[in-house]
Design a protein around this motif. Structure first.
Motif, mmCIF file in Angstrom:
data_model
loop_
_atom_site.group_PDB
_atom_site.id
_atom_site.type_symbol
_atom_site.label_atom_id
_atom_site.label_comp_id
_atom_site.label_asym_id
_atom_site.label_seq_id
_atom_site.Cartn_x
_atom_site.Cartn_y
_atom_site.Cartn_z
ATOM 1 N N ALA A 1 -30.250 -19.654 7.913
ATOM 2 C CA ALA A 1 -29.787 -21.033 7.814
ATOM 3 C C ALA A 1 -30.912 -21.889 7.231
ATOM 4 N N TYR B 1 -22.792 -19.525 13.192
ATOM 5 C CA TYR B 1 -23.310 -20.565 12.300
ATOM 6 C C TYR B 1 -24.417 -21.411 12.912
ATOM 7 N N SER C 1 -26.318 -25.759 11.749
ATOM 8 C CA SER C 1 -27.515 -25.767 12.590
ATOM 9 C C SER C 1 -28.208 -27.115 12.578
ATOM 10 N N ARG D 1 -24.475 -22.277 6.995
ATOM 11 C CA ARG D 1 -25.109 -22.108 8.309
ATOM 12 C C ARG D 1 -26.118 -23.221 8.563
#
Length: 265
Positions: free
Chosen positions: A56, A242, A214, A210
């Motif tokens: 991410a 995710y 986040s 992602r």
């Protein structure tokens, strides 16, 4: 019988492979191509399930990409980072899908095939921040309503984002840790070999999706809102695959518990 583990293939994918093989053998038995029983029924997936940990992008990494890129590459990076659209959804966007404030996700483009969205819930409306609105309007430059927002060199075709990443984005953002020159400018005549700076590395398009989840979670946005932005029907998918919490944030959270104790140990 046990399925042999394949490097970099998780248990969930092995289970899907098993299901497909089972369906193939079932059809073969039903149509008389094979006799006997379905051999896949006795097969089990070995070992302990491996937790999925896709990359991410952080806000700092995204900012670095926006600084290092220009032109259409910068617009695509900004759109991916601020909307969380999938790669095929980005490629499928037409100007008629942009009403000035929202992007209406209606189709996907995978390779050269135009098709529907991944799921029924994926077809939806994604808000566009004012900052991105300005970027898109500038990028439009009089393009026709039915044209792709990210159009390829071939007239009428969607831009190949894998090629864009390989030819433009990756060489621009990945720099030498010794001299900070991007890979595209690092010449063989340098007095040292190119050594990748780990602070900014290309991890693929889905890492923006992602990253958005986040980063929103880190900013205190509720999971159900994040799931709505990503157009997930199941909030569990958002949290499991995710939303990722860096170790430093976990440490800071635990520190709050220690600070709440009225006495030491």
């Amino acid at each position: 019988r046990i399925m042999h583990r394949i490097p970099d293939v998780g248990d969930a994918r092995l289970l899907r492979i098993k299901a497909v093989l089972s369906a193939v053998f079932t059809h073969a038995l039903r149509t008389g191509v094979l006799d006997g029983t379905n051999p896949v029924h006795a097969v089990s997936v070995p070992g302990r399930p491996v937790k999925f940990r896709g990359y991410a992008y952080s806000i700092t990494e995204i900012e670095g990409m926006l600084i290092a890129t220009s032109g259409v590459a910068r617009v695509v990076v900004a759109t991916a980072a601020l909307t969380g659209l999938r790669l095929s959804e980005l490629r499928g966007l037409r100007w008629s899908d942009f009403d000035g404030e929202n992007l209406h996700v209606k189709r996907t483009v995978w390779r050269t095939v135009v098709g529907p969205t991944k799921t029924e819930d994926s077809e939806g409306i994604v808000p566009v921040l004012p900052l991105l609105q300005k970027v898109l309007e500038k990028h439009r430059n009089g393009a026709a309503c039915d044209a792709y927002i990210f159009a390829g060199e071939k007239r009428g075709a969607a831009l190949n984002l894998h090629n864009l990443a390989a030819r433009v984005i990756k060489p621009s953002i990945e720099k030498c840790v010794k001299c900070q020159k991007p890979r595209s400018e690092h010449k063989p005549t340098e007095n040292h070999k190119f050594e990748l700076d780990p602070r900014l590395v290309w991890h693929g398009w889905h890492s923006f999706r992602r990253g958005l989840a986040s980063n929103l979670y880190a900013l205190g946005v509720m999971p159900k809102v994040i799931a709505a932005i990503l157009r997930h029907s199941d909030i569990g998918t958002t949290l499991q695959f995710y939303v990722q919490t860096p170790a430093e944030e976990s440490r800071e959270a635990l520190q709050q518990i220690e600070d709440a104790f009225p006495f030491g140990l």
